[in-house]
Scaffold this motif. Structure first.
Motif, PDB file in Angstrom:
ATOM      1  N   LEU A 186       0.866  -1.167   0.000  1.00  0.00           N
ATOM      2  CA  LEU A 186       0.000   0.000   0.000  1.00  0.00           C
ATOM      3  C   LEU A 186       0.903   1.217   0.000  1.00  0.00           C
ATOM      4  O   LEU A 186       1.695   1.399   0.919  1.00  0.00           O
ATOM      5  CB  LEU A 186      -0.898  -0.012   1.240  1.00  0.00           C
ATOM      6  CG  LEU A 186      -1.828   1.186   1.422  1.00  0.00           C
ATOM      7  CD1 LEU A 186      -2.841   1.276   0.290  1.00  0.00           C
ATOM      8  CD2 LEU A 186      -2.542   1.110   2.773  1.00  0.00           C
ATOM      9  N   ASP A 187       0.797   2.030  -1.039  1.00  0.00           N
ATOM     10  CA  ASP A 187       1.674   3.193  -1.177  1.00  0.00           C
ATOM     11  C   ASP A 187       1.185   4.309  -0.258  1.00  0.00           C
ATOM     12  O   ASP A 187       0.218   5.008  -0.569  1.00  0.00           O
ATOM     13  CB  ASP A 187       1.689   3.668  -2.628  1.00  0.00           C
ATOM     14  CG  ASP A 187       2.647   4.829  -2.840  1.00  0.00           C
ATOM     15  OD1 ASP A 187       3.324   5.235  -1.869  1.00  0.00           O
ATOM     16  OD2 ASP A 187       2.714   5.345  -3.966  1.00  0.00           O
ATOM     17  N   ILE A 188       1.852   4.466   0.866  1.00  0.00           N
ATOM     18  CA  ILE A 188       1.499   5.531   1.800  1.00  0.00           C
ATOM     19  C   ILE A 188       2.515   6.666   1.745  1.00  0.00           C
ATOM     20  O   ILE A 188       2.517   7.538   2.615  1.00  0.00           O
ATOM     21  CB  ILE A 188       1.397   4.981   3.235  1.00  0.00           C
ATOM     22  CG1 ILE A 188       2.742   4.392   3.697  1.00  0.00           C
ATOM     23  CG2 ILE A 188       0.281   3.946   3.339  1.00  0.00           C
ATOM     24  CD1 ILE A 188       2.774   4.032   5.181  1.00  0.00           C
ATOM     25  N   SER A 189       3.373   6.667   0.711  1.00  0.00           N
ATOM     26  CA  SER A 189       4.353   7.735   0.580  1.00  0.00           C
ATOM     27  C   SER A 189       3.641   9.069   0.333  1.00  0.00           C
ATOM     28  O   SER A 189       2.505   9.116  -0.156  1.00  0.00           O
ATOM     29  CB  SER A 189       5.327   7.443  -0.563  1.00  0.00           C
ATOM     30  OG  SER A 189       4.647   7.413  -1.808  1.00  0.00           O
ATOM     31  N   LYS A 190       4.317  10.153   0.648  1.00  0.00           N
ATOM     32  CA  LYS A 190       3.703  11.478   0.583  1.00  0.00           C
ATOM     33  C   LYS A 190       3.208  11.820  -0.810  1.00  0.00           C
ATOM     34  O   LYS A 190       2.120  12.363  -0.993  1.00  0.00           O
ATOM     35  CB  LYS A 190       4.708  12.531   1.072  1.00  0.00           C
ATOM     36  CG  LYS A 190       4.116  13.922   1.205  1.00  0.00           C
ATOM     37  CD  LYS A 190       5.122  14.873   1.823  1.00  0.00           C
ATOM     38  CE  LYS A 190       4.529  16.257   1.987  1.00  0.00           C
ATOM     39  NZ  LYS A 190       5.511  17.200   2.596  1.00  0.00           N
ATOM     40  N   ASN A 191       3.990  11.482  -1.825  1.00  0.00           N
ATOM     41  CA  ASN A 191       3.605  11.832  -3.208  1.00  0.00           C
ATOM     42  C   ASN A 191       3.001  10.645  -3.961  1.00  0.00           C
ATOM     43  O   ASN A 191       2.695  10.755  -5.149  1.00  0.00           O
ATOM     44  CB  ASN A 191       4.804  12.388  -3.970  1.00  0.00           C
ATOM     45  CG  ASN A 191       5.966  11.408  -4.042  1.00  0.00           C
ATOM     46  OD1 ASN A 191       5.838  10.258  -3.618  1.00  0.00           O
ATOM     47  ND2 ASN A 191       7.092  11.854  -4.570  1.00  0.00           N
ATOM     48  N   HIS A 192       2.841   9.523  -3.306  1.00  0.00           N
ATOM     49  CA  HIS A 192       2.233   8.318  -3.895  1.00  0.00           C
ATOM     50  C   HIS A 192       2.938   7.914  -5.199  1.00  0.00           C
ATOM     51  O   HIS A 192       2.299   7.557  -6.180  1.00  0.00           O
ATOM     52  CB  HIS A 192       0.746   8.545  -4.155  1.00  0.00           C
ATOM     53  CG  HIS A 192      -0.036   8.768  -2.901  1.00  0.00           C
ATOM     54  ND1 HIS A 192      -0.132   7.834  -1.894  1.00  0.00           N
ATOM     55  CD2 HIS A 192      -0.753   9.849  -2.487  1.00  0.00           C
ATOM     56  CE1 HIS A 192      -0.886   8.327  -0.910  1.00  0.00           C
ATOM     57  NE2 HIS A 192      -1.273   9.535  -1.243  1.00  0.00           N
ATOM     58  N   LYS A 193       4.261   7.933  -5.150  1.00  0.00           N
ATOM     59  CA  LYS A 193       5.053   7.555  -6.327  1.00  0.00           C
ATOM     60  C   LYS A 193       5.857   6.281  -6.095  1.00  0.00           C
ATOM     61  O   LYS A 193       6.747   5.958  -6.884  1.00  0.00           O
ATOM     62  CB  LYS A 193       6.010   8.699  -6.705  1.00  0.00           C
ATOM     63  CG  LYS A 193       5.329  10.005  -7.076  1.00  0.00           C
ATOM     64  CD  LYS A 193       4.523   9.881  -8.359  1.00  0.00           C
ATOM     65  CE  LYS A 193       3.947  11.225  -8.794  1.00  0.00           C
ATOM     66  NZ  LYS A 193       3.097  11.094 -10.002  1.00  0.00           N
ATOM     67  N   ARG A 194       5.558   5.566  -5.054  1.00  0.00           N
ATOM     68  CA  ARG A 194       6.323   4.352  -4.766  1.00  0.00           C
ATOM     69  C   ARG A 194       6.106   3.320  -5.866  1.00  0.00           C
ATOM     70  O   ARG A 194       4.980   3.063  -6.291  1.00  0.00           O
ATOM     71  CB  ARG A 194       5.892   3.776  -3.413  1.00  0.00           C
ATOM     72  CG  ARG A 194       6.644   2.511  -3.013  1.00  0.00           C
ATOM     73  CD  ARG A 194       6.205   2.039  -1.642  1.00  0.00           C
ATOM     74  NE  ARG A 194       6.735   0.707  -1.335  1.00  0.00           N
ATOM     75  CZ  ARG A 194       6.412   0.000  -0.257  1.00  0.00           C
ATOM     76  NH1 ARG A 194       5.575   0.507   0.635  1.00  0.00           N
ATOM     77  NH2 ARG A 194       6.930  -1.213  -0.067  1.00  0.00           N
TER      78      ARG A 194
END
Length: 204
Positions: free
Chosen positions: A176-184
């Motif tokens: 689940l991409d929870i990175s700030k910019n959702h670019k994982r």
């Protein structure tokens, strides 16, 4: 691959439900299944934070082995049905509330005893009280309820736009991409990310 020579389980999913899918994986061209035997299943539950060792100790006894194996087979079968659901639904809004996996999870959630308790929690230097759900493990067949609970939280709470499969060409891991910019893009930069960088460098 025997249990003794297996690496530690992989927890990159940012969700216990996706880590459940990742309990079988091929991170470096070798397929590992951390749930292929009853003791491994119990070890994985502890490592995933889904159960305490003290709860599972009765299930490690010899007389519990047949029930544990039955529970393991049911859990592994659910894992593959849930994988199909995630493969179909990941990357886009979840639009099918009547999907069979949702009905199956709801049915599992009705099993076993459940109750709520007020418990202390600490965040930083602040202590407070929260209401927590409890599901006692009285039999190995109760284990699947904790898996279903994790899956239910993912389905009900996650933005499925950001449920992804690693872009590594042979990687099977979900996150689940929870990175700030959702670019994982990768399960981890240390594994698939660095491979992709090296491949791009060689290509240039």
């Amino acid at each position: 691959m025997t249990q003794d020579h297996r690496p530690a389980p992989i927890f990159v999913g940012e969700s216990p439900a996706l880590d459940f899918l990742n309990s079988i994986a091929m991170p470096r061209s070798v397929l590992y299944d951390w749930l292929e035997a009853g003791p491994g299943l119990l070890d994985w539950f502890v490592a995933a934070g889904l159960a305490a060792e003290s709860e599972l100790a009765p299930f490690r006894k010899a007389d519990a082995a047949p029930a544990l194996e039955g529970a393991r087979q049911e859990i592994v079968a659910l894992r593959e049905r849930f994988r199909t659901f995630i493969e179909e639904a990941g990357g886009s809004p979840l639009t099918d509330p009547e999907h069979p996996i949702i009905a199956e999870i709801n049915a599992i959630l009705t099993r076993g005893a459940r109750f709520q308790q007020i418990a202390p929690t600490t965040e930083g230097d602040t202590q407070s009280l929260i209401l927590v759900d409890k599901h006692p493990l009285t039999d190995p067949s109760d284990l699947i309820v904790r898996i279903a609970t994790a899956a239910a939280h993912l389905i009900a709470e996650a933005d499925f736009h950001y449920v992804r499969n690693c872009e590594g060409p042979t990687c099977t891991l979900f996150f689940l991409d929870i990175s700030k910019n959702h670019k994982r893009r990768w399960c981890s930069m240390e594994v698939c990310g660095n491979r992709a960088k090296a491949a791009a460098y060689r290509k240039r």
